[in-house]
Design an enzyme around this catalytic site. Structure first.
Site, PDB file in Angstrom:
ATOM      1  N   HIS A  78      -4.832   8.187 -38.874  1.00 33.37           N
ATOM      2  CA  HIS A  78      -3.998   7.079 -38.707  1.00 33.37           C
ATOM      3  C   HIS A  78      -3.239   7.111 -40.009  1.00 33.37           C
ATOM      4  CE1 HIS A  78      -6.610   4.498 -41.447  1.00 33.37           C
ATOM      5  NE2 HIS A  78      -7.281   5.112 -41.105  1.00 33.37           N
ATOM      6  N   ASP A  80      -1.521   4.167 -41.324  1.00 31.97           N
ATOM      7  CA  ASP A  80      -1.534   2.891 -42.206  1.00 31.97           C
ATOM      8  C   ASP A  80      -2.717   2.794 -42.985  1.00 31.97           C
ATOM      9  OD1 ASP A  80      -3.429   2.611 -39.953  1.00 31.97           O
ATOM     10  OD2 ASP A  80      -3.495   0.481 -40.277  1.00 31.97           O
ATOM     11  N   ASP A 141      -7.828   7.063 -47.219  1.00 27.50           N
ATOM     12  CA  ASP A 141      -8.095   6.664 -45.866  1.00 27.50           C
ATOM     13  C   ASP A 141      -6.691   6.077 -45.252  1.00 27.50           C
ATOM     14  OD1 ASP A 141      -9.005   5.336 -43.665  1.00 27.50           O
ATOM     15  OD2 ASP A 141     -10.187   3.803 -44.700  1.00 27.50           O
ATOM     16  N   GLU A 175      -4.589   1.263 -37.360  1.00 27.91           N
ATOM     17  CA  GLU A 175      -5.977   1.331 -37.131  1.00 27.91           C
ATOM     18  C   GLU A 175      -6.669   0.604 -38.126  1.00 27.91           C
ATOM     19  OE1 GLU A 175     -10.023   2.832 -38.298  1.00 27.91           O
ATOM     20  OE2 GLU A 175      -8.576   2.411 -39.724  1.00 27.91           O
ATOM     21  N   GLU A 176      -6.198   0.069 -39.260  1.00 28.44           N
ATOM     22  CA  GLU A 176      -6.927  -0.652 -40.069  1.00 28.44           C
ATOM     23  C   GLU A 176      -7.072  -2.286 -39.587  1.00 28.44           C
ATOM     24  OE1 GLU A 176      -8.767   0.156 -42.497  1.00 28.44           O
ATOM     25  OE2 GLU A 176      -8.020   1.909 -43.185  1.00 28.44           O
ATOM     26  N   ASP A 198     -11.340  10.940 -40.071  1.00 34.95           N
ATOM     27  CA  ASP A 198     -11.284   9.395 -40.783  1.00 34.95           C
ATOM     28  C   ASP A 198     -12.474   9.131 -41.478  1.00 34.95           C
ATOM     29  OD1 ASP A 198      -9.863   7.118 -41.427  1.00 34.95           O
ATOM     30  OD2 ASP A 198     -10.512   6.335 -39.580  1.00 34.95           O
ATOM     31  N   HIS A 380     -10.087   1.355 -49.643  1.00 32.73           N
ATOM     32  CA  HIS A 380      -9.597   0.008 -49.546  1.00 32.73           C
ATOM     33  C   HIS A 380      -9.734  -0.530 -50.975  1.00 32.73           C
ATOM     34  CE1 HIS A 380     -10.818  -0.557 -44.836  1.00 32.73           C
ATOM     35  NE2 HIS A 380     -10.108   0.525 -45.058  1.00 32.73           N
TER      36      HIS A 380
END
Length: 408
Positions: A78, A80, A141, A175-176, A198, A380
């Site tokens: 992904h 994002d 990520d 995705e997030e 991922d 994150h």
């Protein structure tokens, strides 16, 4: 393998943070900038069917170079990054030959990545790490996954002696925020089975994930001048705190691990008149997942009955489900990945995903999709980092999976 590092450093310079409160697709236009850049890169590599649709999904494929009928294989990451922390002006730092001591990410702000707080970093003593500068997340990520997939496909395309079936690649937005598979066209993608790249720690191989839901709670109050508020004021912040106390404290993320689920409050904004809460709900067990959602609904009902009025409004929305039941039907996809890791000297770490991937949703859309490691750690946030050797090994694993499918 410097190629995978160079790609990663290029991709993290794109700010692709998604936005849960947006109703557009993708949720932020800035994701499209990376998508369009990837399209040009895939064309340069010489892939076929390269496209980006109006929703921001990037797809391409490398045609088979064998006549043998083998499953069409997909790899997905992904674009994002998490809304939890800024992804703007990411400034990666290299820590070469990590010595096992504290890493000062930002001297001015006294931000330190310490083994005392993150002891797993000691596994990478002597390795080169890429960290943040303490102001943003890193974006491993899942930009590490994108870099690893493209590097592997580029390598395969340059080495025709590597026999392979059709290889499909896809890069998704959002995705997030739980929407990565919403507009994913499985038929257009063209794969029979796939892998998301991922995962986190070096060697992770995952085919179980949380069942997931989000909950939005609005608490209505009644504001009155505090000097004459007795028996009149209803402070929505106080009522919201009552609601929070009804959630089991021991079932918060900071107290759970392994197969344990949780309730996680991710946002709290309030005044006397109105307070808004946002939770995410997670559990591997479908029954426990349903119980958790029911507890939240019951908590709202309890407070409304206590006050004799509808102070609490709650909306609970399912996001994705545990893919295990779908992967078990085609367990060979896990077995091949396990063997591929062993053959390139990566110790497989089969563990549940304490999160979700696009693969969870895709598995229920007819595309079984377990998850492979990227090598990233502490996603994150500002303490995110990735060992460079793990990215290089991830590329080797992808190439080996492709080879093993051709032998199937």
């Amino acid at each position: 393998m410097e190629e995978v590092i160079e790609r990663f450093l290029k991709y993290v310079k794109f700010d692709t943070q998604s936005d849960e409160n947006s109703n557009t697709v993708p949720s932020t236009d800035k994701q499209l900038k990376l998508g369009k850049n990837l399209v040009e890169e895939l064309k340069e590599i010489g892939l076929s069917g390269v496209s980006i649709d109006d929703n921001g999904y990037v797809m391409a494929y490398l045609p088979a170079n064998i006549e043998k009928n083998v499953p069409a294989l997909g790899f997905i990451s992904h674009m994002d990054t998490s809304p939890d922390m800024s992804g703007e002006n990411v400034n990666p730092q290299f820590v070469k030959n990590y010595d096992g001591n504290d890493i000062v990410l930002n001297k001015d702000k006294n931000i330190v990545l310490s083994p005392k707080d993150f002891p797993e970093i000691l596994k990478y003593k002597g390795k080169t790490l890429i960290t943040t500068d303490g102001n943003t997340l890193l974006g491993a990520d899942d930009k590490a996954g994108i870099a690893e997939i493209i590097t592997a496909i580029s390598y395969i395309s340059k080495h025709p002696e590597i026999k392979h079936g059709k290889i499909c690649i896809g890069f998704t937005p959002d995705e997030e925020v739980g929407r990565g598979a919403d507009y994913f066209d499985v038929k257009k993608f063209g794969a029979d089975v796939a892998y998301t790249v991922d995962g986190g720690d070096f060697g992770e191989l995952e085919y179980e994930n949380f069942n997931a839901a989000s909950a939005k709670i609005t608490v209505h109050g009644r504001n009155v001048h505090p000097g004459s508020a007795k028996d009149k004021m209803i402070n929505s912040i106080s009522v919201a705190e009552e609601f929070m106390r009804l959630m089991p404290k021991e079932q918060a993320p900071e107290y759970t691990e392994g197969y344990e689920g949780f309730y996680h409050i991710v946002d709290f904004q309030g005044s006397v008149e109105e307070t808004k809460l946002q939770y995410i709900i997670r559990d591997f067990s479908k029954n426990k997942f349903e119980d958790k959602k029911k507890l939240m609904l019951d908590a709202a009902k309890f407070i409304n009955e206590k006050y004799g009025r509808n102070l609490v409004e709650i909306e609970v929305k399912d996001q994705y489900y545990n893919m295990k039941e779908k992967i078990d039907e085609v367990k060979y996809v896990v077995d091949i990945a396990y063997k591929a890791m062993e053959e390139v000297e990566v110790k497989p770490l089969v563990r549940p995903i304490r999160g979700g991937t696009d693969g969870a949703r895709l598995s229920f859309m007819g595309l079984p999709t377990p998850n492979l490691f990227t090598g990233g750690v502490n996603f994150h946030g500002k303490f995110e980092y990735i060992p460079t050797f793990a990215m290089e090994k991830a590329v080797e694993v992808i190439v080996k999976i492709v080879e093993l499918y051709a032998e199937k």
